[in-house]
Design a protein around this motif. Structure first.
Motif, PDB file in Angstrom:
ATOM      1  N   UNK A 168       0.829  -1.210   0.000  1.00 31.12           N
ATOM      2  CA  UNK A 168       0.000   0.000   0.000  1.00 31.12           C
ATOM      3  C   UNK A 168       0.860   1.255   0.000  1.00 31.12           C
ATOM      4  N   UNK A 169       1.730   1.302   0.994  1.00 30.50           N
ATOM      5  CA  UNK A 169       2.533   2.510   1.152  1.00 30.50           C
ATOM      6  C   UNK A 169       3.509   2.648  -0.003  1.00 30.50           C
ATOM      7  N   UNK A 170       3.595   3.856  -0.523  1.00 33.00           N
ATOM      8  CA  UNK A 170       4.531   4.098  -1.615  1.00 33.00           C
ATOM      9  C   UNK A 170       5.796   4.706  -1.021  1.00 33.00           C
ATOM     10  N   UNK A 171       6.880   4.022  -1.210  1.00 28.61           N
ATOM     11  CA  UNK A 171       8.116   4.526  -0.642  1.00 28.61           C
ATOM     12  C   UNK A 171       8.855   5.350  -1.669  1.00 28.61           C
ATOM     13  N   UNK A 172       9.219   6.527  -1.252  1.00 26.85           N
ATOM     14  CA  UNK A 172       9.945   7.416  -2.139  1.00 26.85           C
ATOM     15  C   UNK A 172      11.275   6.802  -2.550  1.00 26.85           C
ATOM     16  N   UNK A 173      11.951   6.218  -1.563  1.00 24.87           N
ATOM     17  CA  UNK A 173      13.293   5.729  -1.859  1.00 24.87           C
ATOM     18  C   UNK A 173      13.378   4.234  -1.606  1.00 24.87           C
ATOM     19  N   UNK A 174      14.269   3.615  -2.350  1.00 25.84           N
ATOM     20  CA  UNK A 174      14.501   2.186  -2.203  1.00 25.84           C
ATOM     21  C   UNK A 174      15.480   1.964  -1.057  1.00 25.84           C
ATOM     22  N   UNK A 175      16.531   2.764  -1.090  1.00 30.30           N
ATOM     23  CA  UNK A 175      17.567   2.624  -0.082  1.00 30.30           C
ATOM     24  C   UNK A 175      17.885   3.999   0.469  1.00 30.30           C
ATOM     25  N   UNK A 176      17.932   4.084   1.801  1.00 26.39           N
ATOM     26  CA  UNK A 176      18.269   5.364   2.406  1.00 26.39           C
ATOM     27  C   UNK A 176      19.337   5.175   3.457  1.00 26.39           C
ATOM     28  N   UNK A 177      20.407   5.920   3.317  1.00 34.20           N
ATOM     29  CA  UNK A 177      21.508   5.806   4.255  1.00 34.20           C
ATOM     30  C   UNK A 177      21.808   7.177   4.829  1.00 34.20           C
ATOM     31  N   UNK A 178      21.824   7.258   6.161  1.00 37.17           N
ATOM     32  CA  UNK A 178      22.133   8.526   6.822  1.00 37.17           C
ATOM     33  C   UNK A 178      23.188   8.320   7.893  1.00 37.17           C
ATOM     34  N   UNK A 179      24.139   9.232   7.950  1.00 32.46           N
ATOM     35  CA  UNK A 179      25.148   9.231   9.017  1.00 32.46           C
ATOM     36  C   UNK A 179      25.744   7.854   9.242  1.00 32.46           C
ATOM     37  N   UNK A 180      26.044   7.172   8.177  1.00 28.96           N
ATOM     38  CA  UNK A 180      26.596   5.829   8.326  1.00 28.96           C
ATOM     39  C   UNK A 180      28.069   5.911   8.704  1.00 28.96           C
ATOM     40  N   UNK A 181      28.458   5.106   9.669  1.00 28.69           N
ATOM     41  CA  UNK A 181      29.885   4.990   9.929  1.00 28.69           C
ATOM     42  C   UNK A 181      30.234   3.521  10.124  1.00 28.69           C
ATOM     43  N   UNK A 182      31.414   3.163   9.672  1.00 29.14           N
ATOM     44  CA  UNK A 182      31.905   1.792   9.811  1.00 29.14           C
ATOM     45  C   UNK A 182      33.288   1.871  10.411  1.00 29.14           C
ATOM     46  N   UNK A 183      33.532   1.065  11.441  1.00 34.42           N
ATOM     47  CA  UNK A 183      34.884   1.047  11.981  1.00 34.42           C
ATOM     48  C   UNK A 183      35.336  -0.385  12.201  1.00 34.42           C
ATOM     49  N   UNK A 184      36.643  -0.542  12.205  1.00 39.09           N
ATOM     50  CA  UNK A 184      37.240  -1.864  12.414  1.00 39.09           C
ATOM     51  C   UNK A 184      38.015  -1.877  13.720  1.00 39.09           C
ATOM     52  N   UNK A 197      25.806  -2.598   3.299  1.00 39.91           N
ATOM     53  CA  UNK A 197      24.404  -2.712   2.905  1.00 39.91           C
ATOM     54  C   UNK A 197      23.973  -4.171   2.932  1.00 39.91           C
ATOM     55  N   UNK A 198      24.862  -5.051   2.490  1.00 44.37           N
ATOM     56  CA  UNK A 198      24.521  -6.476   2.424  1.00 44.37           C
ATOM     57  C   UNK A 198      24.733  -7.194   3.756  1.00 44.37           C
ATOM     58  N   UNK A 199      25.418  -6.524   4.693  1.00 44.59           N
ATOM     59  CA  UNK A 199      25.688  -7.168   5.973  1.00 44.59           C
ATOM     60  C   UNK A 199      26.731  -8.261   5.888  1.00 44.59           C
ATOM     61  N   UNK A 200      27.735  -8.070   5.029  1.00 45.93           N
ATOM     62  CA  UNK A 200      28.768  -9.102   4.902  1.00 45.93           C
ATOM     63  C   UNK A 200      30.142  -8.564   5.294  1.00 45.93           C
ATOM     64  N   UNK A 201      30.162  -7.605   6.214  1.00 46.23           N
ATOM     65  CA  UNK A 201      31.442  -7.114   6.704  1.00 46.23           C
ATOM     66  C   UNK A 201      32.073  -8.159   7.613  1.00 46.23           C
ATOM     67  N   UNK A 202      33.399  -8.157   7.738  1.00 46.87           N
ATOM     68  CA  UNK A 202      34.037  -9.119   8.638  1.00 46.87           C
ATOM     69  C   UNK A 202      33.642  -8.880  10.098  1.00 46.87           C
ATOM     70  N   UNK A 203      33.914  -9.838  10.950  1.00 47.32           N
ATOM     71  CA  UNK A 203      33.459  -9.820  12.333  1.00 47.32           C
ATOM     72  C   UNK A 203      33.968  -8.669  13.167  1.00 47.32           C
ATOM     73  N   UNK A 204      35.113  -8.105  12.810  1.00 48.53           N
ATOM     74  CA  UNK A 204      35.661  -7.039  13.649  1.00 48.53           C
ATOM     75  C   UNK A 204      35.161  -5.659  13.239  1.00 48.53           C
ATOM     76  N   UNK A 205      34.106  -5.619  12.406  1.00 50.76           N
ATOM     77  CA  UNK A 205      33.578  -4.326  11.964  1.00 50.76           C
ATOM     78  C   UNK A 205      32.347  -3.946  12.772  1.00 50.76           C
ATOM     79  N   UNK A 206      32.193  -2.642  13.031  1.00 55.23           N
ATOM     80  CA  UNK A 206      30.980  -2.140  13.678  1.00 55.23           C
ATOM     81  C   UNK A 206      30.342  -1.108  12.770  1.00 55.23           C
ATOM     82  N   UNK A 207      29.012  -1.192  12.643  1.00 54.20           N
ATOM     83  CA  UNK A 207      28.288  -0.267  11.776  1.00 54.20           C
ATOM     84  C   UNK A 207      27.352   0.569  12.631  1.00 54.20           C
ATOM     85  N   UNK A 208      27.372   1.896  12.449  1.00 53.10           N
ATOM     86  CA  UNK A 208      26.420   2.786  13.117  1.00 53.10           C
ATOM     87  C   UNK A 208      25.705   3.611  12.075  1.00 53.10           C
ATOM     88  N   UNK A 209      24.509   4.058  12.382  1.00 57.07           N
ATOM     89  CA  UNK A 209      23.787   4.953  11.482  1.00 57.07           C
ATOM     90  C   UNK A 209      22.508   4.337  10.968  1.00 57.07           C
TER      91      UNK A 209
END
Lengths: 311, 200
Positions: free
Chosen positions: A2-18, A63-75
């Motif tokens: 029902x709901x029409x989504x403007x965007x397929x993928x939205x990423x904000x303030x993403x940070x990745x650290x190892x 995006x795919x969630x296939x980062x190695x184990x020592x990675x942390x994702x925020x955002x």
């Protein structure tokens, strides 16, 4: 739905650290992506250009969630309006979200490429795959070869087929064209364009930026783990005077057909980033302000830029 | 003084088709040759035969009229298309570089190789960063012929221009010949003195 989504993928303030080991048991976190924004709408090809090692492939993995184990994702990572949790990522990857991996080392060396492209799908999509192979100009007997028997460009075309064979709504192509001749690269990009025109979203990570400018709707420029500019592709076709960030202009000028002039200096190493604007040490327009704090994202002439002076 | 391929033919096995057939090529010292062909035409195979990694099925490769030396550092060095597959994954990068001789600070600086990278493993660097090591170790070996098999396709255009400017200035300095395999005609126009299309 029902709901029409403007965007397929939205990423904000993403940070990745190892998490890295210093010596013995001391650890520290190395931040490789910071404050990254990106939006992909259905029907759109978004090209990601930028320096090697700026985190383009890491973004794909995040995006795919296939980062190695020592990675942390925020955002915020949202797909079709829903948050991308690890469980959801596991559900979506390979079906809703497809990846064309960057390295041809992702092919299984012990498996013939035809079966490999079919994957675990039942019934086998053999017909569809043969059509794709034929469209890419791969000879018929290619399906019975092992990866080591293929040339670099052929292996690349097999990798692209493995993603296009799915019915994914979002395709992330991580440098799909190196090793292909110009005709083959154009064919691959035309296919991605068709996918987008059918209402899917395509993220095209590439260094063949002159080709990307011709096929994409928008271009996001990455530098040192963040987006410095997101602009309509038309601006990149026009030339540096239409661009907003000095790094985008430098990229344009370094193309072999546009001068082949490299700007001096190197991308700062993660863990040793400057305090202010990440590009300031190499920027010809820098002012004291630039070295104080990271510039906020501003909207200038229909594009977003992270620069105090971009206009 | 030249690197010569005389009537080269090559196939990977007796029951497989010819990849190269009766191919001849001559590269003078100091010359910069661009090689074109669609993918699958045997560019990489030709590069590997010219640099001595593969023996031709028929024909010969001659350096100054003699076969390539079988011992010592080969004066013909090849830089591969995929750096991630050309570096020992279990060696730290310092060891990778030291294999080809004394670390040359000038070369490292010109390529922007950070001292911190030397203590890392290959998987901890990006493709573009690794390729700089591959080019640097080839230059440090003091080669006279450098074969570049699409070395910059995985690099951003600024890094591409940086690396090629270093390679070209080194080539000038030591009168080194460069054979560049590429799909990018604009790039070939910039860096080469002559081009050959294998599909013609």
């Amino acid at each position: 739905m029902e709901a029409k989504h403007e965007s397929l993928l939205e990423i904000h303030d993403l940070s990745v650290s190892f998490r890295m080991y210093d010596h013995a048991l001391e650890q520290h976190d190395l931040q490789v992506i910071s404050d990254l924004h990106l939006t992909v709408r259905p029907g759109e090809v978004v090209a990601i250009a930028g320096s090697s090692g700026s985190g383009k492939s890491l973004l794909a993995s995040a995006i795919l969630g296939i980062l190695p184990g020592n990675a942390t994702v925020h955002g915020h990572l949202h797909y079709k309006g829903q948050q991308l949790t690890p469980e959801r990522q596991a559900q979506l990857r390979g079906t809703e979200i497809a990846l064309v991996p960057q390295s041809i080392a992702y092919l299984d060396p012990l498996m013939k490429v035809g079966r490999q492209a079919d994957g675990h799908r039942r019934p086998r999509p053999t017909e569809k795959r043969r059509k794709l192979f034929a469209r890419f100009g791969l000879p018929e007997q290619t399906e019975n070869l092992y990866p080591f028997q293929l040339s670099g460009g052929m292996a690349r075309r097999v990798l692209v087929s493995t993603a296009l064979i799915t019915d994914a709504k979002l395709v992330i192509a991580d440098e799909p064209t190196p090793g292909m001749s110009l005709d083959q690269a154009l064919e691959a990009l035309t296919l991605f364009r068709t996918l987008a025109d059918e209402g899917r979203g395509v993220i095209l990570i590439t260094h063949d930026i002159d080709l990307a400018f011709a096929f994409a709707d928008r271009v996001a420029v990455f530098y040192a783990g963040t987006t410095v500019e997101t602009a309509p592709a038309a601006d990149f076709r026009t030339g540096p005077e239409a661009l907003r960030h000095p790094y985008s202009q430098a990229l344009w000028r370094a193309l072999p057909q546009n001068g082949f002039e490299p700007v001096p200096g190197f991308q700062p190493y993660a863990g040793n980033l400057p305090k202010g604007c990440l590009y300031a040490p190499r920027c010809p327009y820098r002012t004291p302000e630039c070295e104080q704090a990271v510039p906020p994202v501003r909207t200038v002439r229909g594009g977003e830029v992270r620069c105090y002076h971009g206009a | 003084m030249a690197l010569e391929a005389k009537n080269l033919s090559f196939r990977y096995a007796r029951n497989l088709p010819w990849v190269l057939e009766n191919r001849s090529l001559r590269v003078e010292e100091g010359e910069r040759l661009g090689l074109f062909a669609p993918s699958g035409y045997g560019k990489t195979t030709l590069a590997m035969v010219l640099s001595g990694y593969l023996q031709p099925t028929r024909g010969e490769v001659l350096l100054d009229g003699k076969p390539l030396p079988m011992t010592g550092v080969c004066p013909v060095q090849l830089i591969y298309q995929h750096p991630e597959k050309a570096i020992n994954p279990r060696w730290r990068l310092r060891k990778v570089l030291e294999e080809s001789g004394q670390l040359d600070e000038a070369v490292l600086g010109a390529f922007g190789i950070e001292p911190a990278w030397l203590d890392r493993f290959p998987r901890e660097l990006s493709g573009g960063e690794l390729q700089r090591f591959c080019v640097a170790r080839a230059l440090m070996s003091g080669c006279r012929y450098l074969i570049c098999d699409e070395i910059s396709t995985m690099l951003d255009v600024i890094t591409q221009a940086q690396i090629w400017n270093v390679v070209l200035s080194e080539a000038e300095k030591r009168n080194m010949a460069v054979i560049a395999v590429t799909h990018n005609r604009h790039l070939a126009q910039r860096i080469c003195t002559r081009t050959v299309d294998l599909s013609e």
